[in-house]
Design a protein around this motif. Structure first.
Motif, short mmCIF file in Angstrom:
data_model
loop_
_atom_site.label_atom_id
_atom_site.label_comp_id
_atom_site.label_asym_id
_atom_site.label_seq_id
_atom_site.Cartn_x
_atom_site.Cartn_y
_atom_site.Cartn_z
N MET A 61 -3.33 -7.93 1.11
CA MET A 61 -4.07 -8.00 2.38
C MET A 61 -5.55 -7.62 2.22
O MET A 61 -6.42 -8.19 2.87
N TRP A 62 -5.85 -6.65 1.37
CA TRP A 62 -7.26 -6.25 1.24
C TRP A 62 -8.11 -7.37 0.66
O TRP A 62 -9.28 -7.50 1.00
N HIS A 63 -7.50 -8.18 -0.21
CA HIS A 63 -8.28 -9.31 -0.73
C HIS A 63 -8.47 -10.35 0.37
O HIS A 63 -9.56 -10.91 0.52
N ASN A 169 2.09 0.98 5.87
CA ASN A 169 2.34 2.41 5.65
C ASN A 169 3.09 2.65 4.33
O ASN A 169 3.69 1.73 3.77
N ARG A 170 3.08 3.89 3.90
CA ARG A 170 3.68 4.23 2.60
C ARG A 170 5.20 4.32 2.67
O ARG A 170 5.77 4.79 3.67
N VAL A 171 5.80 3.88 1.59
CA VAL A 171 7.25 3.95 1.44
C VAL A 171 7.54 4.59 0.08
O VAL A 171 6.62 4.85 -0.69
N PHE A 190 7.68 11.29 -9.78
CA PHE A 190 7.27 10.36 -8.74
C PHE A 190 5.81 10.00 -8.89
O PHE A 190 4.94 10.86 -8.86
N ARG A 191 5.53 8.71 -9.00
CA ARG A 191 4.14 8.28 -9.14
C ARG A 191 3.40 8.44 -7.81
O ARG A 191 3.89 8.01 -6.77
N VAL A 192 2.22 9.04 -7.88
CA VAL A 192 1.33 9.02 -6.71
C VAL A 192 -0.05 8.52 -7.16
O VAL A 192 -0.40 8.61 -8.34
N THR A 193 -0.80 7.96 -6.22
CA THR A 193 -2.20 7.62 -6.48
C THR A 193 -2.92 8.94 -6.77
O THR A 193 -2.63 9.93 -6.09
N PRO A 194 -3.83 8.95 -7.75
CA PRO A 194 -4.52 10.22 -8.01
C PRO A 194 -5.26 10.73 -6.76
O PRO A 194 -6.26 10.15 -6.36
C1 BEZ Z 1 -1.76 2.38 -4.71
O1 BEZ Z 1 -0.59 2.71 -4.49
O2 BEZ Z 1 -2.45 2.99 -5.52
C2 BEZ Z 1 -2.33 1.23 -3.96
C3 BEZ Z 1 -1.51 0.45 -3.15
C4 BEZ Z 1 -2.06 -0.60 -2.42
C5 BEZ Z 1 -3.40 -0.88 -2.52
C6 BEZ Z 1 -4.20 -0.10 -3.33
C7 BEZ Z 1 -3.68 0.95 -4.06
#
Ligand code: BEZ
Length: 346
Positions: A61-63, A169-171, A190-194
């Motif tokens: 979507m952002w693109h 939203n986040r899942v 669990f992976r998270v965005t930094p």
């Molecule tokens: C992320 O989980 O890092 C992410 C997800 C969607 C768009 C950009 C980043």
């Protein structure tokens, strides 16, 4: 003769000082990537060829929002504003992109609020868990005072915060354990965005958060470096995480805005008419993104279920004590975070 030589040397040095003060080839060239310098001679309206960078793939979507922004700029400026878009981290990590925007070699970025929270604390506010009942309410928050004040906190970094664009939203996606609440998360990598607030949220749930940027996630879950990930349904589909995870808990625990940023010096020196075009075009792109995305929730869940994932809902009440913990920890750290929580937490 000696006197003449001295005089001409002095004149040459003065000329050099003047040229340097104007940025050599023209300040406009160096800070806005292509505002044509002849504008002042002809008094024609300036033309611009902008660059925009972001990390998501071309079907995210952002693109699509970036494409919409480009169209809106062209239409509203009668073709004076053109834009090249660099998706999929082509210009590097988010840290690299922000550096390029501040240096003026890239004009715009759609940068995750998660990454921005590591540069400006106030962006943490957006990660107050369950602050909004749905995407539309989060989108309505974009135009509030507190959201605008948060955007303005990047100005001292040479950045102009223009707006927010939401993905879903986040899942929580997991490789082979079904999550129904915090009791299922003990010890899960669990992976998270930094981003500090995201790390804290997962720690409070009993998981071991691992900070990984988006391009590293697929291989990490495939090879067992991580057991699960914080994600949205959009990126789950566009990055094919359904190939490497079995379970998708639709928790909707946090919203996921990108921050639309511009080089502040370039923005400041634009004529008011052009500033207005930028603001209106980004607003149109943000509205387009959220309206389109809101209608896709059920379709995305079905797509992932059809691809073999177990997609299921989790009630927010199972996270009640961790939500309280988040507010108590982060509210007092920053008046804007406190204002945000007080405004939106119902
Ligand atoms: C992320 O989980 O890092 C992410 C997800 C969607 C768009 C950009 C980043």
């Amino acid at each position: 003769m000696k006197k003449i030589k001295k005089l001409s040397l002095a004149l040459m040095s003065a000329a050099l000082v003047l040229t340097t003060a104007c940025g050599g080839g023209g300040t406009q060239e160096s800070t806005t990537t292509a505002q044509k310098p002849e504008e002042s001679k002809t008094e024609a309206k300036p033309t611009y060829s902008f660059k925009l960078a972001h990390i998501t793939p071309p079907d995210h979507m952002w693109h699509l929002a970036a494409e919409k922004f480009k169209e809106e700029l062209a239409a509203r400026s009668d073709g004076r504003m053109t834009m090249e878009i660099y998706p999929s981290s082509q210009l590097g990590s988010e840290a690299d992109m922000v550096q390029q925007i501040t240096a003026g070699s890239v004009d715009f970025g759609f940068i995750t609020a998660a990454y921005m929270s590591s540069r400006a604390d106030a962006f943490t506010a957006w990660f107050a868990p369950y602050a909004f009942k749905d995407l539309e309410s989060a989108n309505a928050a974009r135009s509030t005072d507190v959201a605008k004040k948060i955007l303005a906190t990047v100005e001292d970094q040479g950045l102009q915060g223009l707006d927010y664009l939401f993905a879903g939203n986040r899942v929580m996606l997991t490789k082979d354990r079904e999550i129904k609440g915090p009791e299922d998360m003990k010890g899960l990598k669990f992976r998270v965005t930094p981003s500090p607030p995201l790390q804290d949220w997962y720690k409070s749930l009993g998981a071991s958060p691992e900070s990984l940027a988006l391009p590293e996630v697929y291989a990490a879950v495939q090879t067992g470096v991580i057991d699960g990930m914080d994600m949205d349904l959009d990126a789950t589909i566009t990055n094919k995480y359904h190939e490497v995870t079995k379970y998708g808990a639709v928790t909707n625990h946090m919203v996921w805005p990108a921050v639309a940023l511009m080089n502040k010096a370039s923005f400041d020196k634009m004529p008011d008419e052009d500033k207005k075009i930028i603001e209106e075009a980004i607003n149109a792109a943000a509205e387009y993104a959220v309206t389109t995305r809101s209608g896709q929730e059920e379709e995305f869940k079905k797509t992932l279920a059809d691809k073999g994932m177990k997609i299921y809902e989790v009630d927010p009440s199972v996270f009640a004590s961790q939500i309280k913990q988040f507010d108590e920890k982060y509210g007092p750290t920053n008046p804007l975070i406190q204002e945000f929580i007080s405004t939106f937490r119902k």
